[in-house]
Design a protein around this motif. Structure first.
Motif, PDB file in Angstrom:
ATOM      1  N   VAL A 195      -9.707  -0.649  -0.775  1.00  0.00           N
ATOM      2  CA  VAL A 195      -8.554  -0.822   0.110  1.00  0.00           C
ATOM      3  C   VAL A 195      -8.981  -1.448   1.429  1.00  0.00           C
ATOM      4  N   LEU A 196     -10.117  -1.004   1.935  1.00  0.00           N
ATOM      5  CA  LEU A 196     -10.643  -1.575   3.168  1.00  0.00           C
ATOM      6  C   LEU A 196     -10.880  -3.071   3.006  1.00  0.00           C
ATOM      7  N   HIS A 197     -11.424  -3.454   1.856  1.00  0.00           N
ATOM      8  CA  HIS A 197     -11.686  -4.866   1.575  1.00  0.00           C
ATOM      9  C   HIS A 197     -10.374  -5.648   1.532  1.00  0.00           C
ATOM     10  N   LEU A 198      -9.362  -5.093   0.892  1.00  0.00           N
ATOM     11  CA  LEU A 198      -8.064  -5.763   0.816  1.00  0.00           C
ATOM     12  C   LEU A 198      -7.476  -5.972   2.205  1.00  0.00           C
ATOM     13  N   LEU A 199      -7.578  -4.965   3.047  1.00  0.00           N
ATOM     14  CA  LEU A 199      -7.050  -5.070   4.406  1.00  0.00           C
ATOM     15  C   LEU A 199      -7.823  -6.102   5.220  1.00  0.00           C
ATOM     16  N   GLN A 200      -9.127  -6.072   5.090  1.00  0.00           N
ATOM     17  CA  GLN A 200      -9.963  -7.011   5.840  1.00  0.00           C
ATOM     18  C   GLN A 200      -9.677  -8.460   5.469  1.00  0.00           C
ATOM     19  N   ASN A 201      -9.302  -8.655   4.226  1.00  0.00           N
ATOM     20  CA  ASN A 201      -9.097 -10.016   3.743  1.00  0.00           C
ATOM     21  C   ASN A 201      -7.621 -10.428   3.674  1.00  0.00           C
ATOM     22  N   GLY A 202      -6.773  -9.653   4.336  1.00  0.00           N
ATOM     23  CA  GLY A 202      -5.366 -10.017   4.416  1.00  0.00           C
ATOM     24  C   GLY A 202      -4.641  -9.972   3.096  1.00  0.00           C
ATOM     25  N   GLN A 203      -5.065  -9.077   2.192  1.00  0.00           N
ATOM     26  CA  GLN A 203      -4.481  -9.032   0.855  1.00  0.00           C
ATOM     27  C   GLN A 203      -3.485  -7.893   0.664  1.00  0.00           C
ATOM     28  N   ILE A 204      -3.154  -7.214   1.760  1.00  0.00           N
ATOM     29  CA  ILE A 204      -2.075  -6.227   1.752  1.00  0.00           C
ATOM     30  C   ILE A 204      -0.942  -6.791   2.596  1.00  0.00           C
ATOM     31  N   ASP A 205       0.261  -6.817   2.030  1.00  0.00           N
ATOM     32  CA  ASP A 205       1.417  -7.368   2.746  1.00  0.00           C
ATOM     33  C   ASP A 205       2.165  -6.311   3.551  1.00  0.00           C
ATOM     34  N   ILE A 206       2.247  -5.101   2.995  1.00  0.00           N
ATOM     35  CA  ILE A 206       3.016  -4.033   3.632  1.00  0.00           C
ATOM     36  C   ILE A 206       2.289  -2.704   3.425  1.00  0.00           C
ATOM     37  N   ILE A 207       2.232  -1.891   4.480  1.00  0.00           N
ATOM     38  CA  ILE A 207       1.735  -0.522   4.376  1.00  0.00           C
ATOM     39  C   ILE A 207       2.934   0.399   4.488  1.00  0.00           C
ATOM     40  N   THR A 208       3.102   1.311   3.535  1.00  0.00           N
ATOM     41  CA  THR A 208       4.222   2.243   3.577  1.00  0.00           C
ATOM     42  C   THR A 208       3.762   3.629   4.003  1.00  0.00           C
ATOM     43  N   PHE A 209       4.602   4.272   4.811  1.00  0.00           N
ATOM     44  CA  PHE A 209       4.365   5.652   5.228  1.00  0.00           C
ATOM     45  C   PHE A 209       5.617   6.456   4.945  1.00  0.00           C
ATOM     46  N   THR A 210       5.454   7.594   4.275  1.00  0.00           N
ATOM     47  CA  THR A 210       6.601   8.406   3.874  1.00  0.00           C
ATOM     48  C   THR A 210       6.649   9.755   4.589  1.00  0.00           C
ATOM     49  N   SER A 211       5.740   9.986   5.510  1.00  0.00           N
ATOM     50  CA  SER A 211       5.741  11.209   6.312  1.00  0.00           C
ATOM     51  C   SER A 211       4.775  11.011   7.469  1.00  0.00           C
ATOM     52  N   SER A 212       4.927  11.848   8.489  1.00  0.00           N
ATOM     53  CA  SER A 212       4.008  11.775   9.618  1.00  0.00           C
ATOM     54  C   SER A 212       2.585  12.073   9.185  1.00  0.00           C
TER      55      SER A 212
ATOM     56  N   LEU B 182       0.841  -1.192   0.000  1.00  0.00           N
ATOM     57  CA  LEU B 182       0.000   0.000   0.000  1.00  0.00           C
ATOM     58  C   LEU B 182       0.883   1.251   0.000  1.00  0.00           C
ATOM     59  N   VAL B 183       0.639   2.124  -0.972  1.00  0.00           N
ATOM     60  CA  VAL B 183       1.386   3.375  -1.119  1.00  0.00           C
ATOM     61  C   VAL B 183       0.472   4.525  -0.725  1.00  0.00           C
ATOM     62  N   THR B 184       0.803   5.218   0.364  1.00  0.00           N
ATOM     63  CA  THR B 184      -0.104   6.228   0.918  1.00  0.00           C
ATOM     64  C   THR B 184       0.303   7.658   0.584  1.00  0.00           C
ATOM     65  N   ARG B 185       1.314   7.831  -0.251  1.00  0.00           N
ATOM     66  CA  ARG B 185       1.776   9.182  -0.604  1.00  0.00           C
ATOM     67  C   ARG B 185       0.717   9.964  -1.373  1.00  0.00           C
ATOM     68  N   ALA B 186       0.936  11.277  -1.461  1.00  0.00           N
ATOM     69  CA  ALA B 186       0.070  12.123  -2.283  1.00  0.00           C
ATOM     70  C   ALA B 186       0.097  11.626  -3.731  1.00  0.00           C
ATOM     71  N   ARG B 187      -1.000  11.818  -4.441  1.00  0.00           N
ATOM     72  CA  ARG B 187      -1.138  11.271  -5.788  1.00  0.00           C
ATOM     73  C   ARG B 187      -0.007  11.710  -6.713  1.00  0.00           C
ATOM     74  N   GLU B 188       0.424  12.975  -6.591  1.00  0.00           N
ATOM     75  CA  GLU B 188       1.459  13.486  -7.483  1.00  0.00           C
ATOM     76  C   GLU B 188       2.809  12.814  -7.238  1.00  0.00           C
ATOM     77  N   GLN B 189       3.001  12.247  -6.062  1.00  0.00           N
ATOM     78  CA  GLN B 189       4.294  11.672  -5.693  1.00  0.00           C
ATOM     79  C   GLN B 189       4.273  10.150  -5.632  1.00  0.00           C
ATOM     80  N   ALA B 190       3.103   9.561  -5.649  1.00  0.00           N
ATOM     81  CA  ALA B 190       2.992   8.110  -5.465  1.00  0.00           C
ATOM     82  C   ALA B 190       3.700   7.332  -6.564  1.00  0.00           C
ATOM     83  N   GLY B 191       3.702   7.878  -7.773  1.00  0.00           N
ATOM     84  CA  GLY B 191       4.251   7.156  -8.913  1.00  0.00           C
ATOM     85  C   GLY B 191       5.711   6.770  -8.754  1.00  0.00           C
ATOM     86  N   VAL B 192       6.494   7.631  -8.127  1.00  0.00           N
ATOM     87  CA  VAL B 192       7.926   7.355  -7.955  1.00  0.00           C
ATOM     88  C   VAL B 192       8.124   6.105  -7.106  1.00  0.00           C
TER      89      VAL B 192
END
Length: 332
Positions: A201-218, A17-27
């Motif tokens: 995304v909620l469905h993916l989390l509920q069903n264990g289909q996300i392996d890693i959540i990334t955070f790039t800022s507070s 899961l990539v939680t960055r702003a849309r303009e920066q998520a692509g990188v």
């Protein structure tokens, strides 16, 4: 499948899961895809310009002024993010100014990505600290000044950055005698909501289909938490935290948490909680599903822990490449 292929795609099949702003998520997504991961972009923040441009415009004009001794009005111009650089420089250009005409101001960038953003506008960074956090910017700037046998006493420093930023940089510079003009160049606002993408995304989390959540800022941590708080999810019978199937369970909790259900309990579950007296939101993850939390650096990790997360992966180099490398080392 050859061993060489496995090594070249160490994150093959990992959904991240990539939680960055849309303009920066692509990188970040591109870096993850290059090592085999499946990025799931879910921007939880949006970068917005200031509601009032006047403070920033006033500061911009002073970059082209000199005092009675023909010295630049500002001794230093400090950027703590690429977002700040982009909005600052675009505004400067829109007002008819040109970066090459800035009078003798020295420029500091918090890290290589910010320095690269400056280079895009032909502004060289005079200082980039060895550790890419605000504390190091202050320390290295003070050290640089002393090395040049100068003083920050009475020197003016312009700091255009997010309206919600920490005060540690300002405090450190003011303690050294500097006069810091802190100006809001942008603000971060919540972007995630109860829409189709959020429900997916909620469905993916509920069903264990996300392996890693990334955070790039507070701010990504806090706004992800706020999104969870706003999720109105009911648990089905048998899908309770800690059930035998070890499923992910996200709930909007407006009561007390059962005994033992707290961050870091002996069962090794993650609990994401926004706590203001009572727990108003929690994400419970059984360790058998191996969901991991990855943060770009210690400040982001600190925010995550304060909100109840157990951080599994922290980048040693506080950059996107450093974050991907840390994930690969953890999972490869």
């Amino acid at each position: 499948m050859s061993e060489q292929y496995v090594k070249s795609l160490p994150l093959e099949g990992k959904r991240i899961l990539v939680t960055r702003a849309r303009e920066q998520a692509g990188v970040l997504s591109e870096r993850l895809q290059a090592v085999g991961a499946i990025p799931v972009e879910f921007p939880v923040i949006r970068i917005m310009p200031p509601q009032n441009w006047e403070p920033l415009d006033s500061a911009l004009g002073k970059l082209f002024l000199a005092d009675a001794k023909n010295l630049p009005y500002y001794a230093w111009l400090i950027f703590t993010s690429a977002n700040g650089v982009n909005i600052f420089c675009e505004r400067l250009l829109s007002l008819g100014f040109h970066t090459e005409n800035m009078l003798g101001v020295r420029v500091a960038a918090i890290g290589p990505a910010t320095a690269a953003a400056l280079a895009h506008y032909d502004i060289p960074a005079d200082l980039v600290p060895g550790e890419y956090i605000a504390e190091s910017v202050a320390a290295d700037l003070i050290e640089d000044t002393q090395r040049r046998e100068e003083s920050l006493e009475g020197k003016r420093i312009l700091l255009p950055r997010a309206a919600e930023a920490r005060q540690v940089l300002v405090t450190g510079l003011e303690q050294a005698g500097a006069i810091v003009d802190e100006v809001a160049a942008y603000t971060t606002v919540a972007a995630a909501g109860d829409d189709e993408q959020g429900r997916e995304v909620l469905h993916l989390l509920q069903n264990g289909q996300i392996d890693i959540i990334t955070f790039t800022s507070s701010s990504t941590v806090r706004n992800f938490m706020q999104w969870l708080t706003n999720c109105d999810t009911e648990a089905e019978t048998g899908d309770l935290p800690g059930d035998r199937e070890g499923r992910h369970y996200i709930s909007n909790v407006r009561g007390n948490v059962e005994p033992g259900s707290k961050p870091g309990d002996h069962e090794g579950r993650h609990y994401i909680s926004n706590v203001r007296g009572n727990v108003v939101a929690s994400l419970v993850v059984a360790r058998s599903t191996e969901l991991k939390i990855a943060c770009i650096g210690p400040i982001t990790s600190q925010t995550a822990r304060e909100l109840g997360l157990k951080v599994d992966i922290e980048a040693r180099e506080f950059t996107i490449d450093g974050l991907v490398e840390a994930i690969v080392q953890s999972e490869g």
